[in-house]
Design a protein around this motif. Structure first.
Motif, PDB file in Angstrom:
ATOM      1  N   ASP A  25       0.814  -1.222   0.000  1.00 19.57           N
ATOM      2  CA  ASP A  25       0.000   0.000   0.000  1.00 19.57           C
ATOM      3  C   ASP A  25       0.849   1.274   0.000  1.00 19.57           C
ATOM      4  OD1 ASP A  25       0.948   0.137   2.618  1.00 19.57           O
ATOM      5  OD2 ASP A  25      -1.027   0.011   3.556  1.00 19.57           O
ATOM      6  N   GLY A  26       2.185   1.122  -0.099  1.00 12.86           N
ATOM      7  CA  GLY A  26       3.082   2.272  -0.169  1.00 12.86           C
ATOM      8  C   GLY A  26       3.567   2.794   1.162  1.00 12.86           C
ATOM      9  N   ARG A  27       2.996   2.318   2.248  1.00 15.01           N
ATOM     10  CA  ARG A  27       3.427   2.794   3.571  1.00 15.01           C
ATOM     11  C   ARG A  27       4.794   2.212   3.937  1.00 15.01           C
ATOM     12  NH1 ARG A  27      -0.232   5.511   6.678  1.00 15.01           N
ATOM     13  NH2 ARG A  27      -2.286   5.691   5.745  1.00 15.01           N
ATOM     14  N   ALA A 125       4.724  10.124   1.933  1.00 16.84           N
ATOM     15  CA  ALA A 125       4.428  11.429   1.328  1.00 16.84           C
ATOM     16  C   ALA A 125       3.892  12.419   2.360  1.00 16.84           C
ATOM     17  CB  ALA A 125       3.421  11.266   0.193  1.00 16.84           C
ATOM     18  N   ARG A 126       3.452  11.914   3.502  1.00 18.64           N
ATOM     19  CA  ARG A 126       2.971  12.752   4.594  1.00 18.64           C
ATOM     20  C   ARG A 126       3.593  12.255   5.903  1.00 18.64           C
ATOM     21  NH1 ARG A 126      -1.001  12.546   1.037  1.00 18.64           N
ATOM     22  NH2 ARG A 126      -2.311  10.844   1.732  1.00 18.64           N
ATOM     23  N   PRO A 127       4.882  12.558   6.104  1.00 15.91           N
ATOM     24  CA  PRO A 127       5.550  12.065   7.315  1.00 15.91           C
ATOM     25  C   PRO A 127       4.817  12.514   8.578  1.00 15.91           C
ATOM     26  CG  PRO A 127       7.134  13.061   5.820  1.00 15.91           C
ATOM     27  CD  PRO A 127       5.771  13.367   5.278  1.00 15.91           C
ATOM     28  N   THR A 135      14.471  12.129   9.604  1.00 20.15           N
ATOM     29  CA  THR A 135      13.594  11.125   8.992  1.00 20.15           C
ATOM     30  C   THR A 135      12.567  11.804   8.102  1.00 20.15           C
ATOM     31  OG1 THR A 135      13.864   9.528  10.784  1.00 20.15           O
ATOM     32  CG2 THR A 135      11.869   9.338   9.454  1.00 20.15           C
ATOM     33  N   ALA A 136      11.948  12.863   8.601  1.00 21.54           N
ATOM     34  CA  ALA A 136      10.982  13.606   7.787  1.00 21.54           C
ATOM     35  C   ALA A 136      11.662  14.145   6.531  1.00 21.54           C
ATOM     36  CB  ALA A 136      10.364  14.738   8.600  1.00 21.54           C
ATOM     37  N   ALA A 137      12.902  14.632   6.676  1.00 18.88           N
ATOM     38  CA  ALA A 137      13.637  15.154   5.524  1.00 18.88           C
ATOM     39  C   ALA A 137      13.915  14.043   4.514  1.00 18.88           C
ATOM     40  CB  ALA A 137      14.948  15.796   5.983  1.00 18.88           C
ATOM     41  N   VAL A 138      14.327  12.877   4.990  1.00 18.34           N
ATOM     42  CA  VAL A 138      14.595  11.747   4.095  1.00 18.34           C
ATOM     43  C   VAL A 138      13.323  11.340   3.358  1.00 18.34           C
ATOM     44  CG1 VAL A 138      15.062   9.252   4.083  1.00 18.34           C
ATOM     45  CG2 VAL A 138      16.625  10.803   5.251  1.00 18.34           C
ATOM     46  N   LEU A 139      12.221  11.219   4.072  1.00 21.57           N
ATOM     47  CA  LEU A 139      10.961  10.800   3.443  1.00 21.57           C
ATOM     48  C   LEU A 139      10.525  11.814   2.383  1.00 21.57           C
ATOM     49  CD1 LEU A 139       9.024   9.400   6.515  1.00 21.57           C
ATOM     50  CD2 LEU A 139      10.201   8.098   4.722  1.00 21.57           C
ATOM     51  N   THR A 140      10.627  13.090   2.693  1.00 22.08           N
ATOM     52  CA  THR A 140      10.241  14.136   1.746  1.00 22.08           C
ATOM     53  C   THR A 140      11.116  14.078   0.493  1.00 22.08           C
ATOM     54  OG1 THR A 140       9.431  15.556   3.517  1.00 22.08           O
ATOM     55  CG2 THR A 140      10.016  16.634   1.438  1.00 22.08           C
TER      56      THR A 140
END
Length: 160
Positions: A25-27, A125-127, A135-140
């Motif tokens: 599901d992409g998570r 896409a929505r940390p 982590t938020a920076a990596v995900l973005t």
């Protein structure tokens, strides 16, 4: 011709490895840190410091196995991002080597309850607001398709 010896100190950052485990599901799997480590209470992907005489892939596979109990075949581990992060505690630079995996064997579980209090599947896409800042920076950056980024450095990128 004579060359002057460069007196600057060689840069030897710590290297952290991280694995973004993607479900159908992409998570991605994030772990809520607990205890005494940096950023206790916040979410981060499975990962940790690279050990001496260990390859980046070997360290990533070791960390994800130790923290979640799953096994990822080396061929299923793919490089996805390089983060040059400046640690807010000491101002030192660290390199974060991020891999992704879409296949693994076993069901993720909390194998280190002294370091992790929960496993959370999150939309990259929505940390979540309670992610470790890098982590938020990596995900973005990962969702934007960037292969490399910096985080925590002055806008000029460091020393002039």
């Amino acid at each position: 011709m004579r060359f002057e010896h460069d007196q600057r100190v060689r840069y030897r950052p710590l290297v952290h490895v991280m694995v973004l485990m993607h479900r159908d599901d992409g998570r991605v799997l994030l772990l809520r840190r607990t205890g005494k480590p940096y950023a206790a209470g916040l979410l981060a992907p499975p990962g940790g410091r690279l050990e001496r005489d260990e390859t980046m892939m070997g360290g990533a596979l070791r960390e994800v196995g130790a923290e979640t109990g799953v096994r990822i075949a080396p061929r299923d581990l793919e490089f996805c991002h390089l983060l040059h992060h400046r640690d807010p505690r000491d101002g030192e630079g660290r390199l974060g080597v991020v891999f992704t995996a879409q296949r693994w064997s076993g069901e993720p579980a909390n194998r280190e309850p002294d370091r992790c209090s929960a496993l959370v599947w999150a939309d990259p896409a929505r940390p979540p607001a309670d992610c470790v800042p890098y982590t938020a920076a990596v995900l973005t950056q990962f969702c934007a398709g960037a292969l490399a980024s910096v985080h925590g450095w002055p806008a000029t990128g460091g020393r002039a």
